[in-house]
Design a protein around this motif. Structure first.
Motif, PDB file in Angstrom:
ATOM      1  N   HIS A 150      -8.517  -1.527  17.388  1.00 42.11           N
ATOM      2  CA  HIS A 150      -9.058  -1.948  16.102  1.00 42.11           C
ATOM      3  C   HIS A 150      -8.727  -0.850  15.089  1.00 42.11           C
ATOM      4  CE1 HIS A 150     -12.024  -3.780  13.364  1.00 42.11           C
ATOM      5  NE2 HIS A 150     -12.304  -2.535  13.040  1.00 42.11           N
ATOM      6  N   LEU A 151      -8.089  -1.196  13.964  1.00 43.24           N
ATOM      7  CA  LEU A 151      -7.748  -0.178  12.978  1.00 43.24           C
ATOM      8  C   LEU A 151      -8.995   0.246  12.225  1.00 43.24           C
ATOM      9  CD1 LEU A 151      -5.524   1.507  11.617  1.00 43.24           C
ATOM     10  CD2 LEU A 151      -5.354  -0.332   9.911  1.00 43.24           C
ATOM     11  N   LEU A 152      -9.377   1.487  12.389  1.00 44.46           N
ATOM     12  CA  LEU A 152     -10.526   2.050  11.686  1.00 44.46           C
ATOM     13  C   LEU A 152     -10.096   2.750  10.405  1.00 44.46           C
ATOM     14  CD1 LEU A 152     -12.367   3.505  14.805  1.00 44.46           C
ATOM     15  CD2 LEU A 152     -12.903   1.390  13.575  1.00 44.46           C
ATOM     16  N   ARG A 153      -8.919   3.402  10.458  1.00 50.67           N
ATOM     17  CA  ARG A 153      -8.411   4.138   9.305  1.00 50.67           C
ATOM     18  C   ARG A 153      -6.926   4.363   9.498  1.00 50.67           C
ATOM     19  NH1 ARG A 153      -6.662   8.859   8.863  1.00 50.67           N
ATOM     20  NH2 ARG A 153      -7.454   9.537  10.868  1.00 50.67           N
ATOM     21  N   GLY A 154      -6.173   4.281   8.398  1.00 51.81           N
ATOM     22  CA  GLY A 154      -4.749   4.588   8.441  1.00 51.81           C
ATOM     23  C   GLY A 154      -4.305   5.156   7.113  1.00 51.81           C
ATOM     24  N   ASP A 155      -3.849   6.410   7.111  1.00 48.90           N
ATOM     25  CA  ASP A 155      -3.330   7.034   5.900  1.00 48.90           C
ATOM     26  C   ASP A 155      -1.847   6.677   5.805  1.00 48.90           C
ATOM     27  OD1 ASP A 155      -5.790   8.194   5.252  1.00 48.90           O
ATOM     28  OD2 ASP A 155      -5.394   9.884   6.586  1.00 48.90           O
ATOM     29  N   GLU A 208      -0.666  11.873  14.269  1.00 54.46           N
ATOM     30  CA  GLU A 208       0.775  12.051  14.084  1.00 54.46           C
ATOM     31  C   GLU A 208       1.330  10.877  13.292  1.00 54.46           C
ATOM     32  OE1 GLU A 208       3.262  10.962  17.660  1.00 54.46           O
ATOM     33  OE2 GLU A 208       1.290  10.948  18.630  1.00 54.46           O
ATOM     34  N   GLN A 209       2.525  11.057  12.770  1.00 61.15           N
ATOM     35  CA  GLN A 209       3.207   9.977  12.071  1.00 61.15           C
ATOM     36  C   GLN A 209       3.538   8.882  13.073  1.00 61.15           C
ATOM     37  OE1 GLN A 209       6.748  11.088   9.901  1.00 61.15           O
ATOM     38  NE2 GLN A 209       7.592   9.039  10.226  1.00 61.15           N
ATOM     39  N   VAL A 210       3.211   7.636  12.722  1.00 61.80           N
ATOM     40  CA  VAL A 210       3.484   6.488  13.591  1.00 61.80           C
ATOM     41  C   VAL A 210       4.028   5.333  12.766  1.00 61.80           C
ATOM     42  CG1 VAL A 210       1.761   7.048  15.362  1.00 61.80           C
ATOM     43  CG2 VAL A 210       1.081   5.695  13.366  1.00 61.80           C
ATOM     44  N   GLU A 211       4.737   4.441  13.429  1.00 64.63           N
ATOM     45  CA  GLU A 211       5.175   3.202  12.812  1.00 64.63           C
ATOM     46  C   GLU A 211       4.162   2.116  13.158  1.00 64.63           C
ATOM     47  OE1 GLU A 211       9.182   1.995  13.457  1.00 64.63           O
ATOM     48  OE2 GLU A 211       9.961   4.018  13.131  1.00 64.63           O
ATOM     49  N   VAL A 233       3.320  -4.566   8.316  1.00 65.61           N
ATOM     50  CA  VAL A 233       4.201  -3.594   8.968  1.00 65.61           C
ATOM     51  C   VAL A 233       4.323  -2.403   8.036  1.00 65.61           C
ATOM     52  CG1 VAL A 233       5.504  -5.281  10.318  1.00 65.61           C
ATOM     53  CG2 VAL A 233       6.316  -4.630   8.044  1.00 65.61           C
ATOM     54  N   GLY A 234       4.707  -1.266   8.587  1.00 64.91           N
ATOM     55  CA  GLY A 234       4.876  -0.074   7.768  1.00 64.91           C
ATOM     56  C   GLY A 234       4.706   1.177   8.600  1.00 64.91           C
ATOM     57  N   GLY A 235       4.012   2.159   8.016  1.00 61.87           N
ATOM     58  CA  GLY A 235       3.819   3.403   8.735  1.00 61.87           C
ATOM     59  C   GLY A 235       2.590   4.151   8.261  1.00 61.87           C
ATOM     60  N   PHE A 236       2.106   5.039   9.118  1.00 62.70           N
ATOM     61  CA  PHE A 236       0.965   5.897   8.811  1.00 62.70           C
ATOM     62  C   PHE A 236       1.349   7.354   9.047  1.00 62.70           C
ATOM     63  CE2 PHE A 236      -1.835   2.216  10.436  1.00 62.70           C
ATOM     64  CZ  PHE A 236      -1.996   1.686   9.159  1.00 62.70           C
ATOM     65  N   ALA A 237       0.823   8.238   8.210  1.00 65.38           N
ATOM     66  CA  ALA A 237       0.953   9.679   8.452  1.00 65.38           C
ATOM     67  C   ALA A 237       0.050  10.082   9.611  1.00 65.38           C
ATOM     68  CB  ALA A 237       0.591  10.462   7.196  1.00 65.38           C
ATOM     69  N   VAL A 249       0.875  -1.173   0.000  1.00 62.95           N
ATOM     70  CA  VAL A 249       0.000   0.000   0.000  1.00 62.95           C
ATOM     71  C   VAL A 249       0.912   1.223   0.000  1.00 62.95           C
ATOM     72  CG1 VAL A 249      -1.930   1.158   1.126  1.00 62.95           C
ATOM     73  CG2 VAL A 249      -1.693  -1.327   1.323  1.00 62.95           C
ATOM     74  N   GLU A 250       0.648   2.145  -0.899  1.00 60.80           N
ATOM     75  CA  GLU A 250       1.561   3.256  -1.128  1.00 60.80           C
ATOM     76  C   GLU A 250       1.177   4.503  -0.329  1.00 60.80           C
ATOM     77  OE1 GLU A 250       1.483   3.489  -5.394  1.00 60.80           O
ATOM     78  OE2 GLU A 250       2.707   1.676  -5.580  1.00 60.80           O
ATOM     79  N   ALA A 251       2.138   5.388  -0.197  1.00 65.18           N
ATOM     80  CA  ALA A 251       1.943   6.649   0.529  1.00 65.18           C
ATOM     81  C   ALA A 251       0.718   7.378   0.006  1.00 65.18           C
ATOM     82  CB  ALA A 251       3.185   7.525   0.393  1.00 65.18           C
ATOM     83  N   GLY A 252      -0.098   7.852   0.939  1.00 64.96           N
ATOM     84  CA  GLY A 252      -1.296   8.611   0.587  1.00 64.96           C
ATOM     85  C   GLY A 252      -2.548   7.772   0.457  1.00 64.96           C
ATOM     86  N   GLU A 253      -2.402   6.445   0.371  1.00 65.12           N
ATOM     87  CA  GLU A 253      -3.578   5.583   0.278  1.00 65.12           C
ATOM     88  C   GLU A 253      -4.092   5.266   1.675  1.00 65.12           C
ATOM     89  OE1 GLU A 253      -3.461   2.792  -3.488  1.00 65.12           O
ATOM     90  OE2 GLU A 253      -1.642   2.487  -2.291  1.00 65.12           O
ATOM     91  N   GLU A 254      -5.380   4.995   1.773  1.00 64.61           N
ATOM     92  CA  GLU A 254      -5.978   4.614   3.051  1.00 64.61           C
ATOM     93  C   GLU A 254      -5.911   3.096   3.150  1.00 64.61           C
ATOM     94  OE1 GLU A 254      -7.814   3.364   6.150  1.00 64.61           O
ATOM     95  OE2 GLU A 254      -9.060   3.042   4.373  1.00 64.61           O
ATOM     96  N   ALA A 255      -5.329   2.582   4.220  1.00 68.56           N
ATOM     97  CA  ALA A 255      -4.982   1.168   4.354  1.00 68.56           C
ATOM     98  C   ALA A 255      -6.185   0.226   4.318  1.00 68.56           C
ATOM     99  CB  ALA A 255      -4.197   0.954   5.651  1.00 68.56           C
ATOM    100  N   VAL A 256      -7.217   0.496   5.090  1.00 67.36           N
ATOM    101  CA  VAL A 256      -8.367  -0.413   5.177  1.00 67.36           C
ATOM    102  C   VAL A 256      -9.052  -0.522   3.819  1.00 67.36           C
ATOM    103  CG1 VAL A 256     -10.600  -0.843   6.289  1.00 67.36           C
ATOM    104  CG2 VAL A 256      -8.664   0.011   7.651  1.00 67.36           C
TER     105      VAL A 256
END
Length: 147
Positions: A107-112, A70-73, A45-49, A18-25
């Motif tokens: 529970h992951l609801l959203r991750g940019d 915030e930016q998180v891993e 694994v990865g990161g979110f803005a 999943v690339e930068a700027g896309e919403e993970a779910v």
């Protein structure tokens, strides 16, 4: 997003970048829908803005939303895909690492996504589905024999 499918030992495995700027779910649900995945285990694994996780509030029978602005891993992301109302539905829990070394999870609801999210989807036995349990209000797996 980019994805590739493999079939080691007869089990389909789909790896999604999943690339930068896309919403993970949304991205993972889109790949599952396109590839016809209805029952799978998921890790990533990865990161979110920025992101939003949830804690299931039992009396309210709904998620309390916890913004993570915030930016998180993504230290850990595990869960499943099962069929819900005829569509694949991602259900994952995440532990997110913050700049100060603290963590937040739920529970992951959203991750940019930023900079990437590497997701491994491993198909399991077909026929698993989710249904909303009337006692809890939670979507739970069905189609599993007791034993």
């Amino acid at each position: 997003m980019r994805d590739v499918e493999m079939a080691p030992d007869g089990r389909r495995v789909v790896v999604i970048a999943v690339e930068a700027g896309e919403e993970a779910v949304a991205a993972v649900n889109e790949v599952a829908r396109r590839r016809g995945i209805r029952a799978a285990q998921v890790t990533a694994v990865g990161g979110f803005a920025d992101a939003e996780v949830g804690y299931f509030d039992r009396p309210a029978r709904d998620y309390l939303r916890i913004p993570v602005p915030e930016q998180v891993e993504v230290l850990s992301l595990v869960g499943d895909i099962a069929e819900l109302h005829g569509e694949p539905a991602l259900h994952v829990h995440a532990v997110l690492g913050c700049r100060d070394g603290g963590t937040v999870g739920g529970h992951l609801l959203r991750g940019d996504v930023w900079p990437t999210l590497e997701v491994v989807v491993t198909e399991v036995a077909a026929g698993l589905a989710k249904r909303v349990d009337p006692d809890t209000g939670v979507a739970m797996l069905t189609g599993m024999a007791h034993g």
